[in-house]
Motif scaffolding. Structure first.
Motif, PDB file in Angstrom:
ATOM      1  N   VAL A 238      12.975   0.251  10.932  1.00 40.79           N
ATOM      2  CA  VAL A 238      14.122   1.029  10.795  1.00 40.79           C
ATOM      3  C   VAL A 238      14.654   0.847  12.115  1.00 40.79           C
TER       4      VAL A 238
ATOM      5  N   ASN B 141       0.471   3.734   6.139  1.00 40.64           N
ATOM      6  CA  ASN B 141       0.047   4.553   5.223  1.00 40.64           C
ATOM      7  C   ASN B 141      -0.059   4.164   3.707  1.00 40.64           C
TER       8      ASN B 141
ATOM      9  N   ALA C 289       7.734   5.606  -4.007  1.00 37.69           N
ATOM     10  CA  ALA C 289       6.677   6.156  -5.280  1.00 37.69           C
ATOM     11  C   ALA C 289       5.871   5.154  -6.173  1.00 37.69           C
TER      12      ALA C 289
ATOM     13  N   GLU D  29       4.990   1.291  -5.066  1.00 35.65           N
ATOM     14  CA  GLU D  29       3.342   0.912  -4.938  1.00 35.65           C
ATOM     15  C   GLU D  29       3.099  -0.388  -5.819  1.00 35.65           C
TER      16      GLU D  29
ATOM     17  N   THR E  61       4.346   3.448  10.717  1.00 38.59           N
ATOM     18  CA  THR E  61       3.226   4.261  10.439  1.00 38.59           C
ATOM     19  C   THR E  61       3.429   4.150   8.862  1.00 38.59           C
ATOM     20  N   SER E  62       4.647   4.578   8.349  1.00 34.46           N
ATOM     21  CA  SER E  62       4.800   4.741   6.632  1.00 34.46           C
ATOM     22  C   SER E  62       4.201   3.583   5.908  1.00 34.46           C
TER      23      SER E  62
ATOM     24  N   GLU F  83       7.384   1.247   0.500  1.00 34.64           N
ATOM     25  CA  GLU F  83       6.597   2.390   1.118  1.00 34.64           C
ATOM     26  C   GLU F  83       6.956   3.691   0.914  1.00 34.64           C
ATOM     27  N   LYS F  84       8.303   3.907   0.262  1.00 36.58           N
ATOM     28  CA  LYS F  84       8.901   5.194   0.182  1.00 36.58           C
ATOM     29  C   LYS F  84       9.223   5.253  -1.265  1.00 36.58           C
TER      30      LYS F  84
ATOM     31  N   GLU G  91      -2.766   1.597   3.046  1.00 37.96           N
ATOM     32  CA  GLU G  91      -4.146   2.238   3.009  1.00 37.96           C
ATOM     33  C   GLU G  91      -4.250   2.975   1.804  1.00 37.96           C
ATOM     34  N   ARG G  92      -3.167   3.624   1.267  1.00 41.96           N
ATOM     35  CA  ARG G  92      -2.990   4.432   0.210  1.00 41.96           C
ATOM     36  C   ARG G  92      -3.557   3.563  -1.123  1.00 41.96           C
TER      37      ARG G  92
END
Lengths: 252, 192
Positions: free
Chosen positions: B46, B17, B179, B183, B13-14, B176-177, B20-21
């Motif tokens: 993971v 997200n 920042a 990105e 899901t992360s 994805e984590k 999509e961001r």
């Protein structure tokens, strides 16, 4: 080099961020999603969301809040507060949380730590420990710090590591809300006891308190709430100071 | 369309997200036609290596991934399963990257959890990324450095933070984590 982490904590009640002093006297501190977004921009390394709502509607609202936060933010976040079973942990992780934090539930049912670790990996399991100095030793408290247990903190940390905890979120109740600095001795003792990351929480009031924490203990991260919410200290300024004092820190 | 491989691993899901961001459409799928026809495929994860590999093999998804022609991005466990072998559960990997995955020696805190910087950066996936930029890691096993290594990270010892071979890209860290730095890396991949 691996950096020390700065983690703002958002205590959530009925969908709002709140903050109390010594676990009581709650004050409103804003919309959690807006606050979370602000912290990401400021360079927070992770976030912790603790839901302290006590109502039947709680879980549904928490899961929907976690979904919204997960859509908005691009750093890891931990969710805690009233997660009592593997099912509840699953719901929160599926909604997008990177880690779950369990506290009283782990004390009541230590196997829960292993269950979540087996299902999602140790890195998903943060065991939060509220500790207080009583009659010459550190004891574990549960139910938001209201009930003392017979567990000694330094024995409990070892036990949670063996059960598969991936991280320890250690709060000194004696220091929480005082703004007089972290519990350095306790944090140091816990770090020496385990080989998993320790997040120190409770007592941060100025930049120097974070320096003391990282300089004198092996804590992997420092957590604070109200000083960040009310901008008494900003994360970019804190990080600049720590960096200038040669603490390994991530600066934007 | 960007396809994210659906399998028995967390963290999917992360990734959705994050994509999509950045304004891209994506689908989480294990449908073979959908994966083969996607513009790009992301192989996140993971989880535990042997159970994840077993799941993929049972569905022949390991062969499907290995034969994809479009850009593929493996993340974390995804990277590890693209190697020859992992000590986690003594797992045979997909043998895309010519290296092995080993367990960290217990000299220091394990997992390697948190933000760490990259060095020896050489990949178009990492365009714009500087040696002082930090990305987010969380792992207890690491891929040894090999000819496919495109950046190195140091924790306890140096290891492959990212790798590339032909159309296969992979990162040990979680873009994805991570920042804005993460990105940028995802955008680099999405714009390949």
């Amino acid at each position: 080099m691996l950096k020390k982490r700065i983690i703002p904590c958002l205590d959530i009640k009925n969908g709002r961020t709140v903050k109390g002093v010594n676990f009581v006297e709650l004050q409103d501190a804003g919309d959690p999603i807006e606050l979370a977004k602000r912290y990401v921009l400021e360079g927070a390394d992770e976030l912790v969301l603790l839901d302290i709502t006590a109502s039947i509607e709680k879980r549904k609202n928490l899961v929907s809040l976690v979904c919204k936060v997960a859509k908005e933010i691009s750093i890891p976040f931990t969710v805690g507060g009233g997660i009592n079973s593997l099912e509840e942990a699953k719901e929160v992780i599926k909604a997008g949380a990177d880690k779950v934090s369990i506290n009283s539930a782990a004390v009541k049912n230590p196997v829960l730590i292993k269950e979540i670790a087996d299902e999602f990996g140790s890195q998903c399991v943060v065991v939060a420990i509220d500790s207080k100095w009583v009659d010459g030793d550190w004891y574990v408290f549960v139910n938001g710090g209201r009930i003392q247990t017979q567990l000694k903190t330094l024995e409990w940390v070892k036990q949670v590591e063996v059960l598969g905890a991936g991280e320890i979120l250690l709060t000194s109740m004696d220091h929480d809300g005082t703004k007089n600095g972290f519990a350095l001795e306790l944090t140091d003792l816990v770090c020496k006891k385990v080989k998993i990351p320790v997040i120190a929480s409770g007592g941060a009031g100025n930049e120097n308190h974070f320096y003391e924490l990282f300089h004198t203990t092996h804590a992997s991260a420092g957590l604070a709430a109200s000083i960040f919410h009310y901008k008494e200290m900003t994360i970019p300024h804190l990080k600049e100071i720590l960096k200038s004092l040669n603490i390994p820190i991530r600066c934007k | 369309m960007i396809a994210i491989l659906k399998y028995n691993a967390g963290n999917i899901t992360s990734v959705q997200n994050a994509i999509e961001r950045l304004g891209f459409d994506c689908v989480i799928t294990d449908d073979k036609d959908e994966l083969i026809s996607a513009d790009k495929v992301i192989f996140p994860g993971v989880g535990e290596a042997s159970s994840a590999m077993k799941y993929l093999k049972e569905r022949k998804l390991d062969l499907l991934i290995k034969n994809l022609k479009q850009p593929v991005l493996g993340i974390c466990l995804g990277l590890q399963l693209m190697c020859e072998f992992s000590e986690e559960g003594d797992t045979d990997g997909m043998r895309i990257f010519n290296t092995k995955v080993k367990k960290y020696p217990a000299f220091d805190i394990v997992p390697h959890m948190g933000w760490n910087n990259l060095s020896n950066i050489k990949s178009n996936l990492l365009n714009g990324i500087q040696p002082l930029d930090d990305v987010y890691f969380v792992h207890s096993y690491y891929a040894e450095i090999c000819e496919n290594t495109t950046s190195v990270c140091h924790y306890i010892l140096p290891f492959s933070a990212s790798m590339q071979k032909d159309n296969f890209y992979a990162t040990q860290f979680h873009p994805e984590k991570s920042a804005d730095v993460g990105e940028q890396i995802l955008l680099n991949f999405l714009n390949l």
